[in-house]
Design a protein around this motif. Sequence first.
Motif, PDB file in Angstrom:
ATOM      1  N   VAL A  58       0.846  -1.193   0.000  1.00  0.00           N
ATOM      2  CA  VAL A  58       0.000   0.000   0.000  1.00  0.00           C
ATOM      3  C   VAL A  58       0.882   1.243   0.000  1.00  0.00           C
ATOM      4  O   VAL A  58       0.701   2.157  -0.805  1.00  0.00           O
ATOM      5  N   GLU A  59       1.872   1.242   0.881  1.00  0.00           N
ATOM      6  CA  GLU A  59       2.812   2.364   0.968  1.00  0.00           C
ATOM      7  C   GLU A  59       3.504   2.623  -0.367  1.00  0.00           C
ATOM      8  O   GLU A  59       3.762   3.764  -0.734  1.00  0.00           O
ATOM      9  N   ALA A  60       3.794   1.524  -1.058  1.00  0.00           N
ATOM     10  CA  ALA A  60       4.513   1.643  -2.323  1.00  0.00           C
ATOM     11  C   ALA A  60       3.597   2.103  -3.455  1.00  0.00           C
ATOM     12  O   ALA A  60       4.042   2.338  -4.569  1.00  0.00           O
ATOM     13  N   GLY A  61       2.302   2.185  -3.160  1.00  0.00           N
ATOM     14  CA  GLY A  61       1.367   2.641  -4.185  1.00  0.00           C
ATOM     15  C   GLY A  61       1.018   1.567  -5.195  1.00  0.00           C
ATOM     16  O   GLY A  61       0.519   1.852  -6.276  1.00  0.00           O
ATOM     17  N   ILE A  62       1.277   0.309  -4.827  1.00  0.00           N
ATOM     18  CA  ILE A  62       0.997  -0.786  -5.753  1.00  0.00           C
ATOM     19  C   ILE A  62      -0.436  -1.285  -5.586  1.00  0.00           C
ATOM     20  O   ILE A  62      -1.107  -1.608  -6.552  1.00  0.00           O
ATOM     21  N   ILE A  63      -0.877  -1.342  -4.347  1.00  0.00           N
ATOM     22  CA  ILE A  63      -2.286  -1.696  -4.115  1.00  0.00           C
ATOM     23  C   ILE A  63      -2.926  -0.602  -3.277  1.00  0.00           C
ATOM     24  O   ILE A  63      -2.238   0.233  -2.679  1.00  0.00           O
ATOM     25  N   GLN A  64      -4.251  -0.586  -3.255  1.00  0.00           N
ATOM     26  CA  GLN A  64      -4.934   0.361  -2.395  1.00  0.00           C
ATOM     27  C   GLN A  64      -5.855  -0.396  -1.448  1.00  0.00           C
ATOM     28  O   GLN A  64      -6.307  -1.487  -1.749  1.00  0.00           O
ATOM     29  N   GLU A  65      -6.066   0.185  -0.286  1.00  0.00           N
ATOM     30  CA  GLU A  65      -6.985  -0.422   0.663  1.00  0.00           C
ATOM     31  C   GLU A  65      -8.368   0.131   0.374  1.00  0.00           C
ATOM     32  O   GLU A  65      -8.513   1.329   0.132  1.00  0.00           O
ATOM     33  N   VAL A  66      -9.362  -0.724   0.394  1.00  0.00           N
ATOM     34  CA  VAL A  66     -10.741  -0.298   0.159  1.00  0.00           C
ATOM     35  C   VAL A  66     -11.575  -0.755   1.346  1.00  0.00           C
ATOM     36  O   VAL A  66     -11.543  -1.924   1.709  1.00  0.00           O
ATOM     37  N   ARG A  67     -12.290   0.179   1.946  1.00  0.00           N
ATOM     38  CA  ARG A  67     -13.110  -0.154   3.112  1.00  0.00           C
ATOM     39  C   ARG A  67     -14.560  -0.145   2.718  1.00  0.00           C
ATOM     40  O   ARG A  67     -15.208   0.891   2.701  1.00  0.00           O
ATOM     41  N   LEU A  68     -15.064  -1.306   2.361  1.00  0.00           N
ATOM     42  CA  LEU A  68     -16.436  -1.397   1.897  1.00  0.00           C
ATOM     43  C   LEU A  68     -17.420  -1.475   3.046  1.00  0.00           C
ATOM     44  O   LEU A  68     -18.549  -1.084   2.931  1.00  0.00           O
ATOM     45  N   ASP A  69     -16.999  -2.015   4.149  1.00  0.00           N
ATOM     46  CA  ASP A  69     -17.888  -2.187   5.283  1.00  0.00           C
ATOM     47  C   ASP A  69     -17.062  -2.183   6.560  1.00  0.00           C
ATOM     48  O   ASP A  69     -15.878  -1.899   6.544  1.00  0.00           O
ATOM     49  N   SER A  70     -17.708  -2.534   7.668  1.00  0.00           N
ATOM     50  CA  SER A  70     -17.030  -2.473   8.953  1.00  0.00           C
ATOM     51  C   SER A  70     -16.213  -3.724   9.208  1.00  0.00           C
ATOM     52  O   SER A  70     -15.580  -3.847  10.237  1.00  0.00           O
ATOM     53  N   LYS A  71     -16.241  -4.646   8.275  1.00  0.00           N
ATOM     54  CA  LYS A  71     -15.533  -5.895   8.509  1.00  0.00           C
ATOM     55  C   LYS A  71     -14.097  -5.759   8.014  1.00  0.00           C
ATOM     56  O   LYS A  71     -13.461  -4.753   8.241  1.00  0.00           O
ATOM     57  N   GLN A  72     -13.631  -6.772   7.352  1.00  0.00           N
ATOM     58  CA  GLN A  72     -12.218  -6.759   6.996  1.00  0.00           C
ATOM     59  C   GLN A  72     -11.920  -5.836   5.812  1.00  0.00           C
ATOM     60  O   GLN A  72     -12.794  -5.513   5.017  1.00  0.00           O
ATOM     61  N   ALA A  73     -10.677  -5.439   5.702  1.00  0.00           N
ATOM     62  CA  ALA A  73     -10.258  -4.566   4.607  1.00  0.00           C
ATOM     63  C   ALA A  73     -10.216  -5.348   3.304  1.00  0.00           C
ATOM     64  O   ALA A  73      -9.977  -6.550   3.304  1.00  0.00           O
ATOM     65  N   HIS A  74     -10.464  -4.655   2.223  1.00  0.00           N
ATOM     66  CA  HIS A  74     -10.257  -5.220   0.907  1.00  0.00           C
ATOM     67  C   HIS A  74      -9.112  -4.453   0.264  1.00  0.00           C
ATOM     68  O   HIS A  74      -8.825  -3.322   0.643  1.00  0.00           O
TER      69      HIS A  74
END
Lengths: 159, 159
Positions: A85-101
Amino acid sequence: MARSTPPTQTNASEPDEIIVAPLCSIFRRFLKKRGLKFTSERALILDAVLSKDGLFEAEQLMYEMYDAGQKVSKATIYRTIKHLVEAGIIQEVRLDSKQAHYQLIYGRKPTDYLVNVDTDEIVEFHSPELIQLCESVCREHGLEPDGHQLIIYARKPSK
Amino acid sequence: MARSTPPTQTNASEPDEIIVAPLCSIFRRFLKKRGLKFTSERALILDAVLSKDGLFEAEQLMYEMYDAGQKVSKATIYRTIKHLVEAGIIQEVRLDSKQAHYQLIYGRKPTDYLVNVDTDEIVEFHSPELIQLCESVCREHGLEPDGHQLIIYARKPSK
DNA sequence: GTCGGTGCAAATGCTTTGCATTGAT
DNA sequence: ATCAATGCAAAGCATTTGCACCGAC
């Protein structure tokens, strides 16, 4: 141990030519710049990530790697994902209150999501207008854009 | 027990006339429709929520109520917040992987967020263009909008 | 050889839940 | 009187961390 299933999903983007080798060197360069090491585990995780073209979850990735005989510990998965994520290769997506995507973004157009709240179906889309909007909002505040996340929730028309 | 501090925040909207009494009856009506009860705890929580004009967190709300001598258990706070979200009175905002934030939305323009990733400062804004965008994206898929969440991440210009 | 990385298990922290009791309708 | 709500403590679950050993540089 129940494995959570990824959300149903359709990918709106034509698979824009994914260049695998460069991403590997980009990650190596990123790590080197920070005095971190490129280990075989990190290589395996990057490969697994590159094989996904939509949203994925950390544990899901781990189980898939397990099934493929590439056993990497949960701790390492999470630690590496943070770096990606830091490297800008993937992004975190928060669709709901559960686990990160997470989703691959490097070299791709920013992805936005339309979630059908009745069916949990997720459609990806790209919006140049939104990028404009981000830029103008940032400019107003003397800042420059560093990513965004848009999730639109929708349902069947009432009638 | 460390109390987490809410993010620094500026509110971009002129405080659009908040109508407190109606919200109470709106919540009562919502609860009745579902065969749920309007208890004194729920009234206290609603009051506390209405006193906040920006983002807030569940535990933070609980501690503030504690300090004000209005002790409601953590479980009840969480249970009630869920209902308030369902009722469309507040919305959940996921700024990061940590705890959820919430914000009053009933009768307000949808709020979007600009996060300065260097300082963690959060600026709220409203975007009519975005609402248009949501509508047209939904229409394309035969759906109707049911809320959205936009978070723009930004940083100081590189130079 | 030096540090950072790894796996494991334990810890963390937000949120949810089971249960006996209380209270709104 | 009924059935949901409450408070408490315990459980859950995604994610993080401490530590002893390992491996990239």
